[in-house]
Design an enzyme around this catalytic site. Sequence first.
Site, mmCIF file in Angstrom:
data_model
loop_
_atom_site.group_PDB
_atom_site.id
_atom_site.type_symbol
_atom_site.label_atom_id
_atom_site.label_comp_id
_atom_site.label_asym_id
_atom_site.label_seq_id
_atom_site.Cartn_x
_atom_site.Cartn_y
_atom_site.Cartn_z
ATOM 1 N N HIS A 49 0.834 -1.201 0.000
ATOM 2 C CA HIS A 49 0.000 0.000 0.000
ATOM 3 C C HIS A 49 0.874 1.258 0.000
ATOM 4 C CE1 HIS A 49 -2.883 3.040 1.218
ATOM 5 N NE2 HIS A 49 -2.263 3.208 2.376
ATOM 6 N N HIS A 73 4.067 6.820 5.448
ATOM 7 C CA HIS A 73 2.868 7.490 5.953
ATOM 8 C C HIS A 73 2.035 6.709 6.964
ATOM 9 C CE1 HIS A 73 0.410 5.363 2.909
ATOM 10 N NE2 HIS A 73 -0.609 5.660 3.679
ATOM 11 N N GLU A 77 0.916 5.326 12.504
ATOM 12 C CA GLU A 77 -0.463 4.899 12.745
ATOM 13 C C GLU A 77 -0.538 3.394 13.027
ATOM 14 O OE1 GLU A 77 -3.146 6.660 12.973
ATOM 15 O OE2 GLU A 77 -4.751 5.181 12.758
ATOM 16 N N ASP A 78 0.164 2.597 12.258
ATOM 17 C CA ASP A 78 -0.057 1.153 12.279
ATOM 18 C C ASP A 78 1.085 0.300 12.816
ATOM 19 O OD1 ASP A 78 -2.591 1.447 11.212
ATOM 20 O OD2 ASP A 78 -1.856 1.466 9.161
ATOM 21 N N ASP A 140 -3.209 8.477 -0.925
ATOM 22 C CA ASP A 140 -3.580 7.406 0.007
ATOM 23 C C ASP A 140 -5.043 7.000 -0.223
ATOM 24 O OD1 ASP A 140 -3.450 5.768 2.393
ATOM 25 O OD2 ASP A 140 -4.452 7.391 3.478
ATOM 26 N N ASP A 260 -23.235 14.639 -25.720
ATOM 27 C CA ASP A 260 -21.822 15.034 -25.691
ATOM 28 C C ASP A 260 -21.005 14.159 -24.749
ATOM 29 O OD1 ASP A 260 -23.336 16.193 -23.749
ATOM 30 O OD2 ASP A 260 -22.075 17.965 -23.537
HETATM 31 MN MN MN Z 1 -2.556 4.685 4.108
#
Ligand code: MN
Length: 480
Positions: A49, A73, A77-78, A140, A260
């Site tokens: 990712h 990034h 967080e993870d 992201d 169109d």
């Molecule tokens: Mn992410």
Amino acid sequence: MDNMLEEIIDTFKTYNPSQDTALIEKAYDFAKKAHEGQKRLTGEPFFTHAVEVAKILLGHKLDVETISAALLHDTVEDTSTTVKDIEINFNKEISDMVAGLTKIDKFESTSTDEATVENWRKMLIAISHDIRIILIKLADRTHNMKTLHALPAKRQQEKALETLNLYAPLAQRLGMFGLKNELEDLSFKYLHPEEYAALEEGVEKKSEYLDKKLTKFKNALGTVLENEQIPYKLLARVKSHYSIYRKMIKQNASFSQIQDLLGVRIITDTALDCYRALGALHANFKPVAGSFTDYIAMPKINMYQSIHTTIFFEDTPIEVQIRTEDMHRTCEYGIAAHWRYKLGSKADPHLDEKLNWIRQWIEWQRDLTAPREFLESFQTDINLNQIFVFTPKGDVKVLPEHATPLDFAYLVHTEIGEHYSGALVNKKMAKMNSELKSGDVCEIQTKKHAEPKLQWLEAARTARARSKIKVYLRGKGIDL
Ligand code: MN
């Protein structure tokens, strides 16, 4: 060096051959190690990712720090990584970006309306510090939308709705039309799966016919431009699914009734060439009445510049956009293009000016306390349909569609807005809540003792006017 890293470095070198890529390599190894063993819901290693997000940003030719921050990034967080770790191993610039992104993610996990909007507001404030945070966030979100199929149905709906309501308009506001279209189509697919499938089938069935039509038109147009000795490059496309769908809703029409579906871009050298191309185009193909807009002379607030017109080619309307290479880059990559050139040799002296609107916009929002209101004003102001209204002296003011003389007054100056007593539109008295049109000349009358009243909020449509009126009323102790 493994294959994925090699690909990243090679891509980076294509647009920045002489720069040292050690930071990117280090970020790659660091993030890969940090995410070791983690899997996404799609079953792939989590680290893929981060790599995909970095690749999207490479597509926008972003700098070493942005690519490094993209790889990192999700580490804070993870994983057990801290912002401090990033700062020590990399630098403050990168750790600030990762910290900003982590903050946004924290808010995202709570999906109530209020939290979403608060999150959104935080994000906008973050962008005004470093626009690259939002570029990473948009990349992201794009990758998450591409892999949305792995999430449970309820989360798919929430994410798709949020993307359509917030991220796509933000991409649009930043002038990144490529990303905007992609985000819209991805959301559309999840929000209206049946309509999406029908449309895809419809376009597919017609594709041979449309391709032929486009080729034929490109040839005809090429000949016209060559005869006039106007340098050109032509880009042609079938319009995005979501933009066709929006047209169907707006015109209450079925797919077969939408005419169109085709768009052609003429990319030429100079602004003057754009006008020459327009002349040649209109002299050879009948324009659709009322379809012409000149965003070169009057750029949109998100820096967008192009001439738009729709012409008939063998009874088929085709939208034509005419722009220079420079304008094209801004259209496709928006603010990212400007960021890049700020750092590169071709510094853009107007970058700060161009970023100003977002700072200013956030400023106007500061007074909107209710999340609903904030969201509404975000969506209203983002509306790309703009009108150009003149002051009696001939200055042009850009307003969103449906703006009123009261909005105009506040745009000219807060003082003028606050002492509004009446307006002359094209020299005729006009109501405060009447809708202005492009080309109107608006003259505001003021009185010393006039002041904002509660009813004014009904006449004010822009975030700027509404927020100024509210500040004034709250100052008078009126509860809103
Ligand atoms: Mn992410």
